[in-house]
Scaffold this motif. Structure first.
Motif, PDB file in Angstrom:
ATOM      1  N   MET A   1       0.845  -1.179   0.000  1.00  0.00           N
ATOM      2  CA  MET A   1       0.000   0.000   0.000  1.00  0.00           C
ATOM      3  C   MET A   1       0.896   1.249   0.000  1.00  0.00           C
ATOM      4  SD  MET A   1      -2.806   1.108   2.813  1.00  0.00           S
ATOM      5  CE  MET A   1      -4.388   1.288   2.098  1.00  0.00           C
ATOM      6  N   ARG A   2       0.583   2.183  -0.854  1.00  0.00           N
ATOM      7  CA  ARG A   2       1.359   3.412  -0.956  1.00  0.00           C
ATOM      8  C   ARG A   2       1.033   4.344   0.201  1.00  0.00           C
ATOM      9  NH1 ARG A   2      -0.119   7.442  -5.367  1.00  0.00           N
ATOM     10  NH2 ARG A   2       0.395   9.215  -4.115  1.00  0.00           N
ATOM     11  N   GLU A   3       2.071   4.867   0.824  1.00  0.00           N
ATOM     12  CA  GLU A   3       1.874   5.816   1.924  1.00  0.00           C
ATOM     13  C   GLU A   3       1.619   7.206   1.345  1.00  0.00           C
ATOM     14  OE1 GLU A   3       4.361   7.656   5.648  1.00  0.00           O
ATOM     15  OE2 GLU A   3       4.969   5.740   4.822  1.00  0.00           O
ATOM     16  N   LEU A   4       0.612   7.870   1.849  1.00  0.00           N
ATOM     17  CA  LEU A   4       0.296   9.224   1.409  1.00  0.00           C
ATOM     18  C   LEU A   4       0.973  10.234   2.322  1.00  0.00           C
ATOM     19  CD1 LEU A   4      -3.501   8.896   0.634  1.00  0.00           C
ATOM     20  CD2 LEU A   4      -1.610   8.913  -0.988  1.00  0.00           C
ATOM     21  N   HIS A   5       1.616  11.201   1.732  1.00  0.00           N
ATOM     22  CA  HIS A   5       2.247  12.273   2.496  1.00  0.00           C
ATOM     23  C   HIS A   5       1.380  13.514   2.364  1.00  0.00           C
ATOM     24  CE1 HIS A   5       5.922  10.085   3.385  1.00  0.00           C
ATOM     25  NE2 HIS A   5       5.808   9.574   2.172  1.00  0.00           N
ATOM     26  N   THR A   6       1.299  14.278   3.432  1.00  0.00           N
ATOM     27  CA  THR A   6       0.408  15.438   3.426  1.00  0.00           C
ATOM     28  C   THR A   6       0.752  16.429   2.322  1.00  0.00           C
ATOM     29  OG1 THR A   6       1.734  16.554   5.117  1.00  0.00           O
ATOM     30  CG2 THR A   6      -0.144  15.253   5.875  1.00  0.00           C
ATOM     31  N   ASP A   7       2.035  16.594   2.015  1.00  0.00           N
ATOM     32  CA  ASP A   7       2.413  17.523   0.942  1.00  0.00           C
ATOM     33  C   ASP A   7       1.828  17.079  -0.396  1.00  0.00           C
ATOM     34  OD1 ASP A   7       3.840  18.948   2.800  1.00  0.00           O
ATOM     35  OD2 ASP A   7       5.795  18.171   2.183  1.00  0.00           O
ATOM     36  N   ASN A   8       1.887  15.777  -0.673  1.00  0.00           N
ATOM     37  CA  ASN A   8       1.340  15.249  -1.925  1.00  0.00           C
ATOM     38  C   ASN A   8      -0.174  15.407  -1.977  1.00  0.00           C
ATOM     39  OD1 ASN A   8       3.938  14.467  -2.558  1.00  0.00           O
ATOM     40  ND2 ASN A   8       3.630  12.353  -1.910  1.00  0.00           N
ATOM     41  N   VAL A   9      -0.826  15.136  -0.867  1.00  0.00           N
ATOM     42  CA  VAL A   9      -2.281  15.262  -0.809  1.00  0.00           C
ATOM     43  C   VAL A   9      -2.683  16.716  -1.022  1.00  0.00           C
ATOM     44  CG1 VAL A   9      -4.307  15.049   0.685  1.00  0.00           C
ATOM     45  CG2 VAL A   9      -2.590  13.237   0.657  1.00  0.00           C
ATOM     46  N   ALA A  10      -2.022  17.639  -0.332  1.00  0.00           N
ATOM     47  CA  ALA A  10      -2.347  19.061  -0.455  1.00  0.00           C
ATOM     48  C   ALA A  10      -2.134  19.544  -1.880  1.00  0.00           C
ATOM     49  CB  ALA A  10      -1.497  19.876   0.518  1.00  0.00           C
ATOM     50  N   ALA A  11      -1.034  19.175  -2.491  1.00  0.00           N
ATOM     51  CA  ALA A  11      -0.752  19.604  -3.863  1.00  0.00           C
ATOM     52  C   ALA A  11      -1.778  19.033  -4.839  1.00  0.00           C
ATOM     53  CB  ALA A  11       0.655  19.179  -4.271  1.00  0.00           C
ATOM     54  N   SER A  12      -2.174  17.788  -4.635  1.00  0.00           N
ATOM     55  CA  SER A  12      -3.148  17.152  -5.516  1.00  0.00           C
ATOM     56  C   SER A  12      -4.526  17.803  -5.396  1.00  0.00           C
ATOM     57  CB  SER A  12      -3.243  15.659  -5.174  1.00  0.00           C
ATOM     58  OG  SER A  12      -4.216  15.027  -5.966  1.00  0.00           O
ATOM     59  N   VAL A  13      -4.960  18.058  -4.172  1.00  0.00           N
ATOM     60  CA  VAL A  13      -6.262  18.697  -3.959  1.00  0.00           C
ATOM     61  C   VAL A  13      -6.251  20.121  -4.512  1.00  0.00           C
ATOM     62  CG1 VAL A  13      -7.872  19.540  -2.195  1.00  0.00           C
ATOM     63  CG2 VAL A  13      -6.870  17.256  -1.983  1.00  0.00           C
ATOM     64  N   ALA A  14      -5.174  20.856  -4.262  1.00  0.00           N
ATOM     65  CA  ALA A  14      -5.075  22.221  -4.785  1.00  0.00           C
ATOM     66  C   ALA A  14      -5.114  22.219  -6.310  1.00  0.00           C
ATOM     67  CB  ALA A  14      -3.793  22.889  -4.283  1.00  0.00           C
ATOM     68  N   ALA A  15      -4.414  21.290  -6.944  1.00  0.00           N
ATOM     69  CA  ALA A  15      -4.423  21.194  -8.413  1.00  0.00           C
ATOM     70  C   ALA A  15      -5.827  20.906  -8.935  1.00  0.00           C
ATOM     71  CB  ALA A  15      -3.443  20.129  -8.882  1.00  0.00           C
ATOM     72  N   ASP A  16      -6.544  20.022  -8.241  1.00  0.00           N
ATOM     73  CA  ASP A  16      -7.930  19.721  -8.641  1.00  0.00           C
ATOM     74  C   ASP A  16      -8.818  20.953  -8.510  1.00  0.00           C
ATOM     75  OD1 ASP A  16      -7.247  17.114  -9.218  1.00  0.00           O
ATOM     76  OD2 ASP A  16      -8.112  16.273  -7.374  1.00  0.00           O
ATOM     77  N   THR A  34     -10.904  24.340   5.299  1.00  0.00           N
ATOM     78  CA  THR A  34     -10.865  23.816   6.649  1.00  0.00           C
ATOM     79  C   THR A  34      -9.488  24.058   7.244  1.00  0.00           C
ATOM     80  OG1 THR A  34     -11.316  21.865   8.005  1.00  0.00           O
ATOM     81  CG2 THR A  34     -10.176  21.496   5.911  1.00  0.00           C
ATOM     82  N   GLY A  35      -9.389  23.937   8.519  1.00  0.00           N
ATOM     83  CA  GLY A  35      -8.107  24.131   9.183  1.00  0.00           C
ATOM     84  C   GLY A  35      -7.358  22.822   9.329  1.00  0.00           C
ATOM     85  N   GLY A  36      -6.497  22.776  10.284  1.00  0.00           N
ATOM     86  CA  GLY A  36      -5.678  21.596  10.475  1.00  0.00           C
ATOM     87  C   GLY A  36      -4.499  21.615   9.513  1.00  0.00           C
ATOM     88  N   ARG A  37      -3.609  20.660   9.690  1.00  0.00           N
ATOM     89  CA  ARG A  37      -2.385  20.663   8.891  1.00  0.00           C
ATOM     90  C   ARG A  37      -2.658  20.520   7.399  1.00  0.00           C
ATOM     91  NH1 ARG A  37       2.706  16.597   8.853  1.00  0.00           N
ATOM     92  NH2 ARG A  37       3.864  17.766   7.299  1.00  0.00           N
ATOM     93  N   VAL A  38      -3.414  19.507   7.015  1.00  0.00           N
ATOM     94  CA  VAL A  38      -3.648  19.273   5.590  1.00  0.00           C
ATOM     95  C   VAL A  38      -4.519  20.379   5.001  1.00  0.00           C
ATOM     96  CG1 VAL A  38      -4.602  17.707   3.863  1.00  0.00           C
ATOM     97  CG2 VAL A  38      -3.327  16.792   5.800  1.00  0.00           C
ATOM     98  N   GLY A  39      -5.544  20.793   5.716  1.00  0.00           N
ATOM     99  CA  GLY A  39      -6.408  21.862   5.228  1.00  0.00           C
ATOM    100  C   GLY A  39      -5.637  23.149   5.004  1.00  0.00           C
ATOM    101  N   THR A  40      -4.764  23.490   5.932  1.00  0.00           N
ATOM    102  CA  THR A  40      -3.947  24.693   5.793  1.00  0.00           C
ATOM    103  C   THR A  40      -2.958  24.542   4.640  1.00  0.00           C
ATOM    104  OG1 THR A  40      -4.189  25.185   8.146  1.00  0.00           O
ATOM    105  CG2 THR A  40      -2.346  26.240   7.007  1.00  0.00           C
ATOM    106  N   ASP A  41      -2.383  23.349   4.483  1.00  0.00           N
ATOM    107  CA  ASP A  41      -1.457  23.103   3.371  1.00  0.00           C
ATOM    108  C   ASP A  41      -2.165  23.231   2.020  1.00  0.00           C
ATOM    109  OD1 ASP A  41       0.550  22.659   5.213  1.00  0.00           O
ATOM    110  OD2 ASP A  41       0.608  20.475   4.930  1.00  0.00           O
ATOM    111  N   VAL A  42      -3.398  22.728   1.942  1.00  0.00           N
ATOM    112  CA  VAL A  42      -4.170  22.860   0.699  1.00  0.00           C
ATOM    113  C   VAL A  42      -4.394  24.343   0.395  1.00  0.00           C
ATOM    114  CG1 VAL A  42      -6.445  22.497  -0.359  1.00  0.00           C
ATOM    115  CG2 VAL A  42      -5.307  20.619   0.830  1.00  0.00           C
ATOM    116  N   THR A  43      -4.814  25.087   1.390  1.00  0.00           N
ATOM    117  CA  THR A  43      -5.074  26.514   1.202  1.00  0.00           C
ATOM    118  C   THR A  43      -3.814  27.235   0.738  1.00  0.00           C
ATOM    119  OG1 THR A  43      -6.804  26.458   2.881  1.00  0.00           O
ATOM    120  CG2 THR A  43      -5.906  28.615   2.319  1.00  0.00           C
ATOM    121  N   GLN A  44      -2.688  26.958   1.377  1.00  0.00           N
ATOM    122  CA  GLN A  44      -1.438  27.621   1.001  1.00  0.00           C
ATOM    123  C   GLN A  44      -0.990  27.236  -0.409  1.00  0.00           C
ATOM    124  OE1 GLN A  44       0.992  26.645   4.416  1.00  0.00           O
ATOM    125  NE2 GLN A  44       0.465  28.581   5.395  1.00  0.00           N
ATOM    126  N   ALA A  45      -1.252  26.010  -0.830  1.00  0.00           N
ATOM    127  CA  ALA A  45      -0.909  25.588  -2.189  1.00  0.00           C
ATOM    128  C   ALA A  45      -1.862  26.204  -3.217  1.00  0.00           C
ATOM    129  CB  ALA A  45      -0.944  24.067  -2.288  1.00  0.00           C
TER     130      ALA A  45
END
Length: 82
Positions: A1-16, A34-45
């Protein structure tokens, strides 16, 4: 199973989201953030791709209630620093 990293998830969601905004343009697009680490990373991306787009409206969906609206504990404070 591939491990998901928050940076990859944030970049992918932002691109979408950028793709969605571009496909919907010039129609208005409303995005709930939304807030939290991933939510904030998505917003910043996402933010650099939205500069000058008057058709995009960003909403904070889980903002904390704090008496001091300038508190650094607010999710919006992280975005304002971006």
């Amino acid at each position: 199973m591939r491990e998901l990293h928050t940076d990859n998830v944030a970049a992918s969601v932002a691109a979408d989201l950028v793709d969605l905004v571009e496909r919907r343009s010039p129609a208005e697009v409303h995005i709930a953030l939304t807030g939290g680490r991933v939510g904030t990373d998505v917003t910043q991306a996402l933010l650099p791709h939205l500069a000058g787009r008057g058709n995009v409206h960003l909403w904070f969906s889980d903002e904390r209630f704090l008496p001091d609206r300038k508190s650094t504990r607010l999710n919006s404070s992280h975005v304002k620093r971006s």
